[in-house]
Design a protein around this motif. Structure first.
Motif, mmCIF file in Angstrom:
data_model
loop_
_atom_site.group_PDB
_atom_site.id
_atom_site.type_symbol
_atom_site.label_atom_id
_atom_site.label_comp_id
_atom_site.label_asym_id
_atom_site.label_seq_id
_atom_site.Cartn_x
_atom_site.Cartn_y
_atom_site.Cartn_z
ATOM 1 N N PHE A 6 0.846 -1.181 0.000
ATOM 2 C CA PHE A 6 0.000 0.000 0.000
ATOM 3 C C PHE A 6 0.885 1.235 0.000
ATOM 4 O O PHE A 6 2.051 1.185 0.365
ATOM 5 C CB PHE A 6 -0.974 0.032 1.190
ATOM 6 N N GLY A 7 0.322 2.346 -0.479
ATOM 7 C CA GLY A 7 1.036 3.612 -0.498
ATOM 8 C C GLY A 7 0.402 4.590 0.468
ATOM 9 O O GLY A 7 -0.230 4.189 1.446
ATOM 10 N N TRP A 8 0.534 5.888 0.189
ATOM 11 C CA TRP A 8 0.049 6.884 1.137
ATOM 12 C C TRP A 8 -0.676 7.999 0.401
ATOM 13 O O TRP A 8 -0.570 8.152 -0.807
ATOM 14 C CB TRP A 8 1.162 7.420 2.002
ATOM 15 N N ARG A 9 -1.428 8.767 1.184
ATOM 16 C CA ARG A 9 -2.262 9.822 0.613
ATOM 17 C C ARG A 9 -1.434 11.093 0.394
ATOM 18 O O ARG A 9 -1.458 12.031 1.177
ATOM 19 C CB ARG A 9 -3.465 10.105 1.518
ATOM 20 N N PHE A 10 -0.668 11.088 -0.713
ATOM 21 C CA PHE A 10 0.093 12.287 -1.045
ATOM 22 C C PHE A 10 -0.730 13.272 -1.863
ATOM 23 O O PHE A 10 -0.309 14.400 -2.094
ATOM 24 C CB PHE A 10 1.392 11.923 -1.782
ATOM 25 N N ASN A 11 -1.922 12.835 -2.316
ATOM 26 C CA ASN A 11 -2.919 13.764 -2.846
ATOM 27 C C ASN A 11 -4.288 13.155 -2.554
ATOM 28 O O ASN A 11 -4.393 11.978 -2.214
ATOM 29 C CB ASN A 11 -2.707 14.064 -4.337
ATOM 30 N N PRO A 12 -5.365 13.945 -2.665
ATOM 31 C CA PRO A 12 -6.678 13.464 -2.208
ATOM 32 C C PRO A 12 -7.208 12.230 -2.917
ATOM 33 O O PRO A 12 -8.108 11.573 -2.402
ATOM 34 C CB PRO A 12 -7.588 14.683 -2.460
ATOM 35 N N ASN A 13 -6.667 11.892 -4.094
ATOM 36 C CA ASN A 13 -7.170 10.736 -4.835
ATOM 37 C C ASN A 13 -6.424 9.449 -4.506
ATOM 38 O O ASN A 13 -6.756 8.394 -5.053
ATOM 39 C CB ASN A 13 -7.077 11.003 -6.345
ATOM 40 N N GLU A 14 -5.430 9.533 -3.654
ATOM 41 C CA GLU A 14 -4.622 8.356 -3.355
ATOM 42 C C GLU A 14 -5.163 7.605 -2.143
ATOM 43 O O GLU A 14 -6.127 7.997 -1.504
ATOM 44 C CB GLU A 14 -3.160 8.767 -3.152
#
Length: 452
Positions: free
Chosen positions: A250-258
């Motif tokens: 999993f990744g992270w919310r670096f912009n609102p669509n992530e």
């Protein structure tokens, strides 16, 4: 690995047929194994993966990554290997396992060549991935306590995702027929994100395909899972059906669509689900790197979050008991590197019946914030509990802590042991850590240790 998804207008309808398989019961498995929805060790102790992915096949010289990942608190590393179809071949499996064991990590080994099969023309099939594992069998047999085999990374793309069912059941059966007794991990289709719910809706078929009943399902969460509702709904389906699951990437919310990584971490912690974040370093899209150029002293925003944030690795990871003689650990498992000399205060206040000392260090510091580490050591007699008072000189505050229960009064912080690290033999030690804030200067606190 993160992929851009193509949204299809019509969802696939998949009909699943049950496969009858009962060669041996689940408890005949050796080493790491599935027990209900949990992963347990050979001694029956529950093991919850807390770790990261390391892109070894593309950076084979970065072997120090294993020690660095461990030093930041992880208990597991998922290692990217190549079968030779697109990358590699990785013929250093024995050395990779040795690095994991030297650093007291559980090793999840995966073949990356299968990524996006059916949509990505160069990808290997799951059957070809199994052929690779067979070629490496001599390095794997006997390592069941330490190694999980993730048969193939994100093995089907978005084209005809339902082919994943037969491909996955066939791969599991081929692994077992070739004598592999390891815990197996299988990734979802749709580049791992299962947005057509093929894995979710056919999970029991996949689990039934394993004659040893020793397979765990793995979901990769990126942009498809950008709301708390989408995450909790998916996890609820597996929990309510009693299916074993890990969050393998999993990744992270670096912009609102992530991806909503805060929800992933919180839900994984509350449910006891394993997670393996993507990834240590070396991404072509560096926003997903946890370190700058593989340097553990240069954690990125994502790295700080996954290791030091709420529900992150430092605060929730517990080392596999295989590394402590098969007994549950009673002290934290990783001692982080220090970047400033420790400050050793005087010992217990007058009148205390038992003694302890505490030393303080700053592990990392950034604009307005820092990470502190405190080591508590018992004196000449065993102690059953401890409390450390930190009186900060410059108005610093503490926002979160791990391996201790913390209370604050202005700039004075009191940290008390938790259930598993209060009892210390004479001369034995344990550590706790915290995230703090500072403004202007960040002087070391005066420490007082009280033992009971």
């Amino acid at each position: 690995m993160k992929r851009q998804l193509t949204v299809l207008g019509v969802a696939l309808l998949v009909a699943a047929a049950s496969v009858l398989m009962f060669a041996r019961p689940a408890d005949a498995a050796v080493g790491l194994r599935v027990s209900g929805t949990n992963i347990v060790e050979a001694n029956g102790q529950r093991f919850i993966m807390r770790g990261v992915n390391h892109p070894h096949v593309w950076f084979t010289g970065q072997t120090s990554a294993f020690a660095n990942i461990k030093a930041l608190g992880a208990n597991t590393v998922r290692v990217v290997l190549g079968s030779g179809k697109r990358w590699g071949p990785s013929t250093d499996v024995a050395n990779v396992i040795s690095l994991c064991k030297q650093n007291r990590l559980i090793c999840v080994l995966e073949v990356h060549d299968t990524t996006g099969y059916g949509e990505e023309g160069a990808a290997a099939s799951l059957d070809e991935a199994v052929d690779y594992w067979i070629s490496q069998k001599s390095a794997l047999v006997g390592q069941e306590n330490y190694v999980v085999i993730n048969i193939g990374n994100e093995p089907i793309g978005n084209t005809n995702a339902s082919q994943w069912i037969n491909a996955t059941t066939g791969a599991i059966q081929k692994m077992r027929s070739n004598g592999f007794e390891h815990l197996l991990m299988v990734d979802a289709p749709n580049w791992g994100q299962d947005w057509q719910y093929v894995m979710r809706d056919n999970a029991q078929t996949i689990l039934n395909a394993d004659s040893r009943r020793n397979t765990v399902l793995s979901i990769h969460m990126y942009a498809v899972f950008n709301t708390a509702a989408s995450i909790t709904d998916y996890l609820n389906r597996f929990q309510s059906n009693g299916w074993p699951l890990v969050i393998g990437e999993f990744g992270w919310r670096f912009n609102p669509n992530e991806v909503d990584h805060d929800t992933i971490l919180a839900e994984a912690n509350s449910r006891g689900l394993g997670y393996l974040a993507w990834s240590w370093s070396g991404n072509t899209d560096p926003i997903l790197d946890m370190t700058v150029n593989f340097d553990p002293t240069q954690l990125t925003t994502w790295g700080q979050r996954i290791f030091n944030g709420a529900n992150g690795i430092r605060s929730t990871a517990r080392e596999a008991t295989i590394y402590s003689g098969g007994q549950p650990t009673t002290t934290p498992t990783a001692t982080p590197p220090t970047t400033t000399p420790p400050v050793t205060p005087t010992t217990t206040p007058p009148g205390a019946t038992r003694a302890c000392t505490a030393t303080y260090s700053v592990v990392g510091q950034w604009s307005g914030g820092f990470q502190g580490d405190v080591r508590v050591t018992a004196g000449g007699s065993a102690i059953s509990g401890w409390a450390v008072t930190l009186a900060f000189p410059n108005g610093q505050t503490v926002s979160q802590a791990w391996n201790a229960t913390v209370t604050t009064s202005g700039s004075t912080v009191t940290a008390r042991n938790v259930g598993y690290n209060g009892s210390l033999a004479a001369g034995a030690g344990t550590t706790f850590g915290f995230i703090g804030s500072w403004n202007g200067s960040n002087g070391a606190p005066t420490l007082t240790c009280t033992a009971t």
